[in-house]
Scaffold this motif. Structure first.
Motif, PDB file in Angstrom:
ATOM      1  N   LEU A  89      -1.317   2.185   5.257  1.00 13.48           N
ATOM      2  CA  LEU A  89      -2.526   1.547   5.106  1.00 13.48           C
ATOM      3  C   LEU A  89      -2.657   0.895   6.363  1.00 13.48           C
ATOM      4  CD1 LEU A  89      -5.086   1.107   3.525  1.00 13.48           C
ATOM      5  CD2 LEU A  89      -3.997  -0.672   2.209  1.00 13.48           C
ATOM      6  N   VAL A  90      -1.732  -0.106   6.713  1.00 14.00           N
ATOM      7  CA  VAL A  90      -1.898  -0.776   7.891  1.00 14.00           C
ATOM      8  C   VAL A  90      -2.153   0.167   9.055  1.00 14.00           C
ATOM      9  CG1 VAL A  90      -0.534  -2.510   9.478  1.00 14.00           C
ATOM     10  CG2 VAL A  90      -0.353  -2.827   6.979  1.00 14.00           C
ATOM     11  N   GLN A  91      -1.572   1.139   9.289  1.00 15.83           N
ATOM     12  CA  GLN A  91      -1.837   2.007  10.586  1.00 15.83           C
ATOM     13  C   GLN A  91      -3.159   2.557  10.503  1.00 15.83           C
ATOM     14  OE1 GLN A  91       0.918   2.922  12.779  1.00 15.83           O
ATOM     15  NE2 GLN A  91      -0.967   3.570  13.961  1.00 15.83           N
ATOM     16  N   GLU A 112     -17.992  -3.538   4.240  1.00 16.37           N
ATOM     17  CA  GLU A 112     -17.430  -2.307   4.400  1.00 16.37           C
ATOM     18  C   GLU A 112     -16.072  -2.202   4.546  1.00 16.37           C
ATOM     19  OE1 GLU A 112     -18.880   0.848   3.215  1.00 16.37           O
ATOM     20  OE2 GLU A 112     -20.470  -0.632   2.465  1.00 16.37           O
ATOM     21  N   PHE A 113     -15.499  -2.819   5.619  1.00 16.48           N
ATOM     22  CA  PHE A 113     -14.175  -2.790   6.135  1.00 16.48           C
ATOM     23  C   PHE A 113     -13.307  -3.648   5.022  1.00 16.48           C
ATOM     24  CE2 PHE A 113     -10.667  -5.140   8.333  1.00 16.48           C
ATOM     25  CZ  PHE A 113     -10.120  -4.177   8.912  1.00 16.48           C
ATOM     26  N   TYR A 117     -10.308  -1.806   2.797  1.00 19.67           N
ATOM     27  CA  TYR A 117      -9.022  -2.098   3.189  1.00 19.67           C
ATOM     28  C   TYR A 117      -8.525  -3.327   2.647  1.00 19.67           C
ATOM     29  CZ  TYR A 117      -9.313   1.411   6.781  1.00 19.67           C
ATOM     30  OH  TYR A 117      -9.598   2.683   7.597  1.00 19.67           O
ATOM     31  N   GLY A 118      -9.237  -4.459   2.319  1.00 22.01           N
ATOM     32  CA  GLY A 118      -8.807  -5.636   1.952  1.00 22.01           C
ATOM     33  C   GLY A 118      -8.103  -5.487   0.724  1.00 22.01           C
ATOM     34  N   GLY A 122      -4.127  -6.068   0.170  1.00 20.55           N
ATOM     35  CA  GLY A 122      -3.648  -7.388  -0.495  1.00 20.55           C
ATOM     36  C   GLY A 122      -2.780  -7.255  -1.769  1.00 20.55           C
ATOM     37  N   GLN A 123      -3.121  -5.950  -2.524  1.00 23.06           N
ATOM     38  CA  GLN A 123      -2.268  -5.642  -3.510  1.00 23.06           C
ATOM     39  C   GLN A 123      -0.973  -5.266  -3.345  1.00 23.06           C
ATOM     40  OE1 GLN A 123      -5.443  -3.447  -5.701  1.00 23.06           O
ATOM     41  NE2 GLN A 123      -6.066  -5.186  -6.936  1.00 23.06           N
ATOM     42  N   LEU A 124      -0.983  -4.229  -2.181  1.00 18.58           N
ATOM     43  CA  LEU A 124       0.185  -3.613  -1.856  1.00 18.58           C
ATOM     44  C   LEU A 124       1.253  -4.925  -1.230  1.00 18.58           C
ATOM     45  CD1 LEU A 124      -0.654  -0.288  -0.153  1.00 18.58           C
ATOM     46  CD2 LEU A 124       0.656  -0.558  -2.392  1.00 18.58           C
ATOM     47  N   GLY A 125       0.692  -5.694  -0.541  1.00 12.02           N
ATOM     48  CA  GLY A 125       1.233  -6.692  -0.110  1.00 12.02           C
ATOM     49  C   GLY A 125       2.080  -7.742  -1.177  1.00 12.02           C
TER      50      GLY A 125
END
Length: 146
Positions: A89-91, A112-113, A117-118, A122-125
């Motif tokens: 996701l970061v990539q 939209e961004f 992604y946000g 955030g949840q994966l982090g």
């Protein structure tokens, strides 16, 4: 006209008589210093143990070992999957920003961004920050005797 220069000398004389006996108190003083240092070491060890996050997580896993015997090992096994998803996701996010030249300059594009992604990032982090310490605190796998 030059100022006169005065030179004075003084002599300090030590009192006559036997030298003081310093040996009697030095041993006691050194013992006191040693005791204080031992107390300081004990306090420092306690502080280090209190700040050791891994020790807290190990104690947590040990406390619940009966109800959740394999949770630490399971965290250790699935952590690479979550790490990979996070990095993918970061990539994706960085590639998108780099390809678009970082164009987040208006509210619509920014919204939209963040929608895309946000939340996921955030949840994966958060999941990573919860599973990571548990995986680190898990006991090493038992090696088979052979």
């Amino acid at each position: 006209m030059e100022a006169p220069i005065y030179v004075t000398t003084s002599v300090v004389r030590l009192p006559a008589g036997p030298a003081p006996d310093y040996d009697s108190g030095v041993g006691d003083l050194l013992r006191q210093v040693l005791e204080i240092q031992k107390e300081q070491l004990t306090v420092l060890k306690a502080q280090a143990a209190a700040q050791d996050g891994a020790a807290r997580w190990r104690a947590f896993l040990t406390r619940w070992q009966g109800d959740f015997p394999d949770v630490g090992t399971a965290c250790k096994q699935v952590l690479p999957v979550i790490e990979r998803a996070y990095l993918q996701l970061v990539q994706e996010l960085t590639d998108k920003l780099r390809d678009e030249g970082g164009g987040l300059d208006n509210e619509f594009v920014l919204g939209e961004f963040l929608d895309r992604y946000g939340t996921r990032l955030g949840q994966l982090g958060t999941v990573l920050s919860q599973l990571g310490p548990l995986a680190d605190a898990a006991p090493p796998p038992a090696q088979a005797s052979g």
